[in-house]
Design a protein around this motif. Structure first.
Motif, PDB file in Angstrom:
ATOM      1  N   HIS A 161      26.720  56.875 -10.707  1.00  0.00           N
ATOM      2  CA  HIS A 161      25.607  57.499  -9.995  1.00  0.00           C
ATOM      3  C   HIS A 161      24.269  57.280 -10.695  1.00  0.00           C
ATOM      4  O   HIS A 161      23.374  58.127 -10.645  1.00  0.00           O
ATOM      5  CB  HIS A 161      25.853  59.001  -9.798  1.00  0.00           C
ATOM      6  N   ARG A 165      17.751  64.143  -8.882  1.00  0.00           N
ATOM      7  CA  ARG A 165      18.959  63.832  -8.134  1.00  0.00           C
ATOM      8  C   ARG A 165      18.643  63.726  -6.637  1.00  0.00           C
ATOM      9  O   ARG A 165      17.962  64.585  -6.084  1.00  0.00           O
ATOM     10  CB  ARG A 165      20.021  64.909  -8.364  1.00  0.00           C
ATOM     11  N   ARG A 166      19.136  62.661  -6.062  1.00  0.00           N
ATOM     12  CA  ARG A 166      19.033  62.466  -4.615  1.00  0.00           C
ATOM     13  C   ARG A 166      20.447  62.268  -4.093  1.00  0.00           C
ATOM     14  O   ARG A 166      21.013  61.185  -4.195  1.00  0.00           O
ATOM     15  CB  ARG A 166      18.155  61.268  -4.281  1.00  0.00           C
ATOM     16  N   GLY A 167      20.998  63.336  -3.553  1.00  0.00           N
ATOM     17  CA  GLY A 167      22.411  63.302  -3.198  1.00  0.00           C
ATOM     18  C   GLY A 167      23.238  63.328  -4.467  1.00  0.00           C
ATOM     19  O   GLY A 167      23.075  64.210  -5.311  1.00  0.00           O
ATOM     20  N   LEU A 168      24.099  62.336  -4.638  1.00  0.00           N
ATOM     21  CA  LEU A 168      24.847  62.199  -5.888  1.00  0.00           C
ATOM     22  C   LEU A 168      24.165  61.244  -6.855  1.00  0.00           C
ATOM     23  O   LEU A 168      24.476  61.236  -8.047  1.00  0.00           O
ATOM     24  CB  LEU A 168      26.268  61.693  -5.599  1.00  0.00           C
ATOM     25  N   GLN A 169      23.236  60.464  -6.341  1.00  0.00           N
ATOM     26  CA  GLN A 169      22.599  59.437  -7.149  1.00  0.00           C
ATOM     27  C   GLN A 169      21.451  60.004  -7.979  1.00  0.00           C
ATOM     28  O   GLN A 169      20.672  60.838  -7.507  1.00  0.00           O
ATOM     29  CB  GLN A 169      22.079  58.312  -6.249  1.00  0.00           C
ATOM     30  N   LEU A 224      25.377  69.144 -10.128  1.00  0.00           N
ATOM     31  CA  LEU A 224      26.394  68.701  -9.177  1.00  0.00           C
ATOM     32  C   LEU A 224      27.171  69.903  -8.651  1.00  0.00           C
ATOM     33  O   LEU A 224      27.477  70.849  -9.393  1.00  0.00           O
ATOM     34  CB  LEU A 224      27.350  67.718  -9.850  1.00  0.00           C
ATOM     35  N   SER A 228      17.947  59.300  -9.515  1.00  0.00           N
ATOM     36  CA  SER A 228      16.825  58.401  -9.265  1.00  0.00           C
ATOM     37  C   SER A 228      15.772  58.593 -10.344  1.00  0.00           C
ATOM     38  O   SER A 228      15.300  59.717 -10.570  1.00  0.00           O
ATOM     39  CB  SER A 228      16.229  58.686  -7.882  1.00  0.00           C
ATOM     40  N   VAL A 266      32.689  67.789  -6.565  1.00  0.00           N
ATOM     41  CA  VAL A 266      32.236  66.403  -6.720  1.00  0.00           C
ATOM     42  C   VAL A 266      33.098  65.701  -7.758  1.00  0.00           C
ATOM     43  O   VAL A 266      33.487  66.286  -8.782  1.00  0.00           O
ATOM     44  CB  VAL A 266      30.742  66.378  -7.143  1.00  0.00           C
TER      45      VAL A 266
END
Length: 375
Positions: A102, A55-59, A7, A61, A11
């Protein structure tokens, strides 16, 4: 240092703001974060096993087909929040909060600025015997409390023990998710890690049965070996090297007592049965804990067993009869004579035999009038 996939600073996780990523591992990332309001720093651990999620963006996966394994590791990661949320000892780190955001989980822990014991002794710093004894007692007692609560830490190593600003030490959480995911991601367990006891390298079923307080005794002894010898002992997976390890007895002298060095050598045995079974046993063997024997009762009149009072002998029936009053003896004799005479008269009086023929004997069932008439 930039850690790929971590991150970015700024954030937010709940009311915490990420300031920097300070460490990365195959299990996830470790951050320095600050709370809103007072801006107090904290350590934030993120669960993100690289082989199972991205990580995809903040999420976060989860990769295709890895959801079940990812959840097993996350439950173990969250289990550390339950096991170490209570303050048992100042030398054990406390998980302050469990945060779920997230698509993953985060553990919030206190922040300590000091270096680890691995950093201190690998930098060539000469260990002070009094300081080594202090942190051995501090960590040993803390782990002993943990063991008496039914738990084994399983990750006692120099890299997890951090020095506080006041000189005391604190042991971090064990990252239980590593062992939960070991079967699916073997790379999470480094078999060459010198702090791992041999029983920790067994298959999961055997490992669960073999772990005990002696496992943490081994881990604590590896830190003591580093402090005294300036290097960690050979990895336990290499039995030949472990058995050929030079004894610490060569350091015996004014700085280190021979009894302490022998106890550490014994605690580093590849055979769990040869190690001290408890932390108290380990500390006592090193001369750092006085084992007090239960007090012995003094042989005095006050501590002597109470004397059994003498009891008068119980009278036998014959003694009771002969020892009773003469009037009572005559009264009883007359009563028995009267009853005997009455019984004889009843048996010899006229019509007694006929009457006995009509009386039903106790052993017979009653017979109805119809049965009697029928024959």
């Amino acid at each position: 240092m930039i850690h790929q996939g971590a991150l970015a600073p700024g954030v937010r996780i709940a009311d915490l703001r990420i300031e920097a990523c300070i460490a990365a591992s195959p299990l996830g990332f470790e951050y320095l974060a600050r709370a809103d309001g007072d801006g107090a720093p904290c350590r934030l651990l993120e669960y993100l096993p690289a082989g199972l999620a991205e990580r995809r963006g903040l999420q976060v996966s989860v990769r295709s087909g890895a959801a079940a394994v990812f959840d097993v590791g996350r439950r173990a990661f969250q289990l550390d929040a339950d096991r170490f949320s209570l303050r048992r000892d100042d030398a054990l780190a406390v998980v302050q909060r469990l945060l779920v955001e997230h698509g993953t989980a985060y553990l919030q822990m206190p922040w300590h600025d000091g270096p680890t014991l691995a950093d201190e002794y690998r930098a060539g710093r000469e260990a002070e015997p009094d300081d080594v004894r202090r942190w051995l007692v501090s960590l040993g007692r803390a782990l002993g409390r943990l063991h008496r609560g039914g738990m084994v830490h399983g990750a006692v190593s120099a890299v997890r023990v951090r020095r506080r600003a006041d000189g005391r030490v604190v042991l971090g959480a064990p990252e239980s998710a590593r062992w939960a995911l070991a079967a699916s991601l073997p790379g999470l367990i480094d078999a060459t890690d010198p702090s791992l006891a041999p029983e920790q390298l067994l298959d999961p079923i055997q490992r669960a049965r073999a772990l005990g307080p002696w496992t943490d005794v081994y881990g604590l002894a590896t830190i003591a070996h580093l402090a005294i010898a300036g290097e960690l002992p050979p990895p336990a997976h290499d039995w030949r090297s472990a058995l050929a390890r030079p004894s610490l007895a060569r350091f015996a002298g004014e700085r280190w007592s021979a009894a302490m060095l022998v106890a550490i050598d014994r605690a580093l045995s590849p055979d769990p049965a040869s190690r001290p079974r408890t932390m108290d046993d380990f500390l006592a063997a090193m001369g750092l804990l006085e084992r007090q024997a239960p007090p012995r009762a003094e042989a005095t009149e006050a501590s002597a067993p109470p004397a059994v009072p003498e009891q008068a002998p119980r009278a036998t029936p014959t003694q009771s009869w002969h020892g009773s009053s003469p009037r009572w003896r005559w009264a009883v004799a007359l009563l028995f004579s009267a009853l005997a005479a009455l019984a004889i008269w009843a048996a010899l009086r006229p019509g007694a035999a006929a009457a006995r023929g009509d009386v039903q004997r106790p052993s017979e069932m009653p017979v109805s009038e119809a049965v009697r008439n029928s024959g």
